[in-house]
Design a protein around this motif. Structure first.
Motif, PDB file in Angstrom:
ATOM      1  N   GLY A 135       0.801  -1.224   0.000  1.00 15.05           N
ATOM      2  CA  GLY A 135       0.000   0.000   0.000  1.00 15.05           C
ATOM      3  C   GLY A 135       0.829   1.266   0.000  1.00 15.05           C
ATOM      4  O   GLY A 135       0.300   2.346  -0.295  1.00 15.05           O
ATOM      5  N   ASP A 136       2.127   1.176   0.329  1.00 13.34           N
ATOM      6  CA  ASP A 136       2.986   2.354   0.268  1.00 13.34           C
ATOM      7  C   ASP A 136       3.039   2.879  -1.160  1.00 13.34           C
ATOM      8  O   ASP A 136       3.044   2.111  -2.126  1.00 13.34           O
ATOM      9  N   MET A 137       3.090   4.198  -1.305  1.00 14.52           N
ATOM     10  CA  MET A 137       3.260   4.826  -2.611  1.00 14.52           C
ATOM     11  C   MET A 137       4.688   5.353  -2.677  1.00 14.52           C
ATOM     12  O   MET A 137       5.102   6.165  -1.841  1.00 14.52           O
ATOM     13  N   ILE A 138       5.456   4.849  -3.644  1.00 10.80           N
ATOM     14  CA  ILE A 138       6.861   5.214  -3.744  1.00 10.80           C
ATOM     15  C   ILE A 138       7.146   5.855  -5.099  1.00 10.80           C
ATOM     16  O   ILE A 138       6.631   5.426  -6.124  1.00 10.80           O
ATOM     17  N   MET A 139       7.955   6.914  -5.081  1.00 10.63           N
ATOM     18  CA  MET A 139       8.320   7.580  -6.323  1.00 10.63           C
ATOM     19  C   MET A 139       9.659   7.043  -6.805  1.00 10.63           C
ATOM     20  O   MET A 139      10.592   6.863  -6.017  1.00 10.63           O
ATOM     21  N   ALA A 140       9.744   6.778  -8.105  1.00 10.41           N
ATOM     22  CA  ALA A 140      10.951   6.187  -8.667  1.00 10.41           C
ATOM     23  C   ALA A 140      11.337   6.895  -9.963  1.00 10.41           C
ATOM     24  O   ALA A 140      10.483   7.380 -10.696  1.00 10.41           O
ATOM     25  N   ILE A 160      12.419  -0.592  -8.927  1.00  8.98           N
ATOM     26  CA  ILE A 160      11.203  -1.093  -9.566  1.00  8.98           C
ATOM     27  C   ILE A 160      11.647  -1.777 -10.851  1.00  8.98           C
ATOM     28  O   ILE A 160      12.295  -1.156 -11.703  1.00  8.98           O
ATOM     29  N   ILE A 161      11.329  -3.049 -10.968  1.00 15.30           N
ATOM     30  CA  ILE A 161      11.706  -3.821 -12.153  1.00 15.30           C
ATOM     31  C   ILE A 161      10.422  -4.183 -12.908  1.00 15.30           C
ATOM     32  O   ILE A 161       9.570  -4.891 -12.373  1.00 15.30           O
ATOM     33  N   ASN A 207      14.878   3.408 -10.187  1.00 14.44           N
ATOM     34  CA  ASN A 207      15.352   3.363  -8.802  1.00 14.44           C
ATOM     35  C   ASN A 207      14.446   4.210  -7.927  1.00 14.44           C
ATOM     36  O   ASN A 207      14.005   5.292  -8.314  1.00 14.44           O
ATOM     37  N   VAL A 208      14.128   3.694  -6.756  1.00 14.00           N
ATOM     38  CA  VAL A 208      13.181   4.340  -5.841  1.00 14.00           C
ATOM     39  C   VAL A 208      13.881   5.496  -5.146  1.00 14.00           C
ATOM     40  O   VAL A 208      14.946   5.320  -4.544  1.00 14.00           O
ATOM     41  N   VAL A 209      13.283   6.685  -5.213  1.00 14.38           N
ATOM     42  CA  VAL A 209      13.909   7.865  -4.625  1.00 14.38           C
ATOM     43  C   VAL A 209      13.215   8.362  -3.371  1.00 14.38           C
ATOM     44  O   VAL A 209      13.835   9.039  -2.536  1.00 14.38           O
TER      45      VAL A 209
END
Length: 218
Positions: A135-140, A160-161, A207-209
């Motif tokens: 459920g986490d929202m991650i910016m990449a 993120i692949i 890549n997750v930032v």
């Protein structure tokens, strides 16, 4: 900060009754009232509301209008339920433009192509502060393919692949065999074993930032 009262404003402007809109969303009027009262809901629900009303998700975030343009950027969101669709349409600019967006506050000049992905599953959760939760929202930020042919800078990043057959994965990369184009992927959760992926089977790599959203849990 979200401003979900904007939903009621849109319904009023368009002459749509709340009870009719709730039926279309398949939620109760009490559930709708709670969303407005608490000013919060799951991102999937917000995306559905935005789609039904044909407006961008960013309309429901007050900082989209209150913040100076150079202090935020609208980033496309790929929710967990939309993984399959993104896998099919990631290379289509029209598809990417159709995705809902979220305004993200920034404190420096971000260059490159960014996406927000919702974490799916528990493979990156081990109870530590480094964990990513479902459920986490991650910016990449996208790692362009020309950089895949030299040693990836993987030590300080999650990735993120976007795999052509296995879907969208969130992993650590712990080794990169440049000569053979193979990466070794690691999950924080000890129940998941390491595995290798040939980069020829990868459609996109990010890549997750930053972690941009996390629901409160007890």
């Amino acid at each position: 900060m979200a401003d979900l009262s904007e939903i009621k404003n849109i319904l009023k402007e368009r002459g749509i009754k709340i009870k009719d809109f709730c039926k279309e969303l398949d939620i109760t009027e009490q559930g709708f009232a709670k969303i407005i009262r608490t000013n919060s809901t799951k991102i999937e629900t917000l995306e559905l509301i935005a789609t039904k009303l044909n407006v961008p998700v960013s309309r429901f975030f007050s900082n989209a209008t209150a913040t100076a343009p150079d202090n935020y950027m609208d980033v496309p969101i790929v929710a967990a339920y939309a993984y399959a669709g993104y896998l099919r349409g990631f290379g289509d600019p029209d598809y990417v433009d159709s995705l809902p967006t979220m305004p993200v506050l920034i404190d420096r000049n971000y260059k490159g192509h960014y996406m927000i992905f919702e974490v799916k599953g528990d493979s990156m959760f081990n109870g530590s502060s480094a964990s990513l939760m479902s459920g986490d929202m991650i910016m990449a930020r996208e790692v362009r393919q020309e950089y895949w042919h030299s040693k990836l800078h993987y030590k300080n990043w999650y990735f993120i692949i976007v795999h052509r057959t296995e879907g969208i994965l969130v992993k650590q990369i712990i080794d990169h065999d440049v000569e053979n184009g193979i990466i070794t992927c690691h999950s924080l959760n000890p129940l998941y074993e390491n595995f290798t992926i040939n980069l020829s089977d990868v459609a996109a790599l990010y890549n997750v930032v930053s972690l941009v959203s996390r629901e409160m849990r007890l």
